[in-house]
Design a protein around this motif. Structure first.
Motif, PDB file in Angstrom:
ATOM      1  N   THR A 256       0.841  -1.203   0.000  1.00  0.00           N
ATOM      2  CA  THR A 256       0.000   0.000   0.000  1.00  0.00           C
ATOM      3  C   THR A 256       0.872   1.247   0.000  1.00  0.00           C
ATOM      4  OG1 THR A 256      -1.752  -1.164   1.188  1.00  0.00           O
ATOM      5  CG2 THR A 256      -1.819   1.230   1.216  1.00  0.00           C
ATOM      6  N   ASP A 257       1.890   1.261   0.851  1.00  0.00           N
ATOM      7  CA  ASP A 257       2.798   2.414   0.898  1.00  0.00           C
ATOM      8  C   ASP A 257       3.518   2.588  -0.439  1.00  0.00           C
ATOM      9  OD1 ASP A 257       2.084   2.880   3.507  1.00  0.00           O
ATOM     10  OD2 ASP A 257       3.814   1.836   4.372  1.00  0.00           O
ATOM     11  N   LYS A 258       3.915   1.482  -1.041  1.00  0.00           N
ATOM     12  CA  LYS A 258       4.620   1.542  -2.327  1.00  0.00           C
ATOM     13  C   LYS A 258       3.714   2.116  -3.421  1.00  0.00           C
ATOM     14  CE  LYS A 258       7.062  -1.513  -5.605  1.00  0.00           C
ATOM     15  NZ  LYS A 258       6.157  -1.424  -6.770  1.00  0.00           N
ATOM     16  N   PHE A 259       2.482   1.622  -3.475  1.00  0.00           N
ATOM     17  CA  PHE A 259       1.543   2.105  -4.490  1.00  0.00           C
ATOM     18  C   PHE A 259       1.220   3.578  -4.279  1.00  0.00           C
ATOM     19  CE2 PHE A 259      -0.350  -2.428  -4.956  1.00  0.00           C
ATOM     20  CZ  PHE A 259       0.717  -2.777  -5.771  1.00  0.00           C
ATOM     21  N   GLU A 260       1.060   3.965  -3.015  1.00  0.00           N
ATOM     22  CA  GLU A 260       0.758   5.368  -2.723  1.00  0.00           C
ATOM     23  C   GLU A 260       1.899   6.266  -3.184  1.00  0.00           C
ATOM     24  OE1 GLU A 260      -0.699   8.149   1.034  1.00  0.00           O
ATOM     25  OE2 GLU A 260       0.451   6.317   1.414  1.00  0.00           O
ATOM     26  N   LYS A 261       3.129   5.865  -2.881  1.00  0.00           N
ATOM     27  CA  LYS A 261       4.298   6.645  -3.268  1.00  0.00           C
ATOM     28  C   LYS A 261       4.373   6.791  -4.793  1.00  0.00           C
ATOM     29  CE  LYS A 261       9.371   6.615  -2.917  1.00  0.00           C
ATOM     30  NZ  LYS A 261       9.649   6.432  -4.370  1.00  0.00           N
ATOM     31  N   GLU A 262       4.187   5.673  -5.499  1.00  0.00           N
ATOM     32  CA  GLU A 262       4.281   5.712  -6.961  1.00  0.00           C
ATOM     33  C   GLU A 262       3.118   6.494  -7.567  1.00  0.00           C
ATOM     34  OE1 GLU A 262       4.566   1.655  -8.158  1.00  0.00           O
ATOM     35  OE2 GLU A 262       6.642   1.430  -7.468  1.00  0.00           O
ATOM     36  N   ALA A 263       1.936   6.422  -6.945  1.00  0.00           N
ATOM     37  CA  ALA A 263       0.788   7.178  -7.436  1.00  0.00           C
ATOM     38  C   ALA A 263       1.053   8.681  -7.323  1.00  0.00           C
ATOM     39  CB  ALA A 263      -0.461   6.802  -6.652  1.00  0.00           C
ATOM     40  N   TYR A 264       1.622   9.105  -6.200  1.00  0.00           N
ATOM     41  CA  TYR A 264       1.913  10.521  -6.032  1.00  0.00           C
ATOM     42  C   TYR A 264       2.990  10.990  -7.003  1.00  0.00           C
ATOM     43  CZ  TYR A 264      -1.063  11.568  -2.046  1.00  0.00           C
ATOM     44  OH  TYR A 264      -2.155  11.799  -1.251  1.00  0.00           O
ATOM     45  N   GLU A 265       3.917  10.116  -7.330  1.00  0.00           N
ATOM     46  CA  GLU A 265       4.930  10.477  -8.321  1.00  0.00           C
ATOM     47  C   GLU A 265       4.282  10.748  -9.677  1.00  0.00           C
ATOM     48  OE1 GLU A 265       7.690   7.260  -8.264  1.00  0.00           O
ATOM     49  OE2 GLU A 265       8.697   7.922  -6.411  1.00  0.00           O
TER      50      GLU A 265
END
Length: 238
Positions: free
Chosen positions: A91-100
């Motif tokens: 979840t943290d990984k997806f959130e980070k990549e989504a914000y990028e």
């Protein structure tokens, strides 16, 4: 916290080869969605990689959801994956990549500007190419396609076929409707819609008025096309 999440299983991963394998694919996708805490869901039919679903395959898609809901017990716990390090880390990984991605799009001037520059389409095309290349090179396993293939011809005797006379009957119904509607009211509603589209007004009331006069979807879109043009790949309008 009022967000409602709907999930549709991925028809893009269904295969025409060994189509019954798709039953398992659809089931674990649906189960994953339930574990993720979604509020509503729709399941693909296993034969969608071949043709439109039959009544039998569509019913099985519905039964898949019902089996998970009423027999599996997975819905008995509000959040069965709570506390899972793996899930939380993803979840943290997806959130980070989504914000990028969002930051990239904002830097381009927003979503509309990104579409006009072909960014969205380019990203999707690149991913699709990479996905297919991985399959063809064997980096990604697809059972029945690049592993455990049997080269048997797909049985198509139960595949739904379209009755071409349906189109002719629908055209006749539309023509009959047009012959009996109030054409002056149609013209007036479409003219009002066109004028509203030229400004900043909320178009929904005008769209509703047009529909109430029995203006067709094609006629409504035609009016909007005259004002806004039609999008073409690369951002061109005509």
């Amino acid at each position: 916290q009022m967000l409602r999440v709907h999930v549709h299983t991925a028809g893009s991963v269904l295969t025409a080869q060994q189509p019954l394998n798709n039953v398992a694919r659809i089931t674990w996708q649906a189960m994953s969605a339930v574990l993720a805490g979604i509020q509503s869901m729709a399941c693909c039919a296993y034969d969608e990689a071949i043709a439109l679903p039959t009544e039998e395959s569509a019913t099985l898609a519905l039964r898949t959801q019902q089996l998970i809901a009423y027999e599996s017990g997975v819905a008995d716990t509000i959040d069965p994956m709570a506390g899972s390090y793996y899930v939380e880390a993803l979840t943290d990984k997806f959130e980070k990549e989504a914000y990028e991605y969002i930051q990239k799009i904002d830097a381009m001037g927003g979503a509309v500007a990104a579409i006009e520059q072909g960014y969205m389409q380019g990203e999707m095309a690149a991913h699709a190419y990479e996905y297919q290349t991985d399959i063809e090179k064997g980096k990604r396993t697809v059972i029945g396609v690049n592993k455990f293939a049997d080269n048997k011809a797909v049985k198509t005797n139960d595949v739904i076929t379209a009755d071409l006379s349906v189109a002719e009957r629908q055209i006749a119904r539309v023509n009959e409707m047009k012959a009996h509607r109030d054409q002056q009211a149609v013209d007036a509603s479409l003219k009002a819609l066109k004028e509203a589209a030229k400004g900043e007004a909320n178009l929904m009331p005008y769209l509703i008025d047009a529909v109430k006069t029995y203006a067709t979807l094609g006629e409504i879109c035609g009016v909007l096309r005259e004002v806004f043009g039609e999008y073409q790949q690369g951002g061109n309008l005509f």
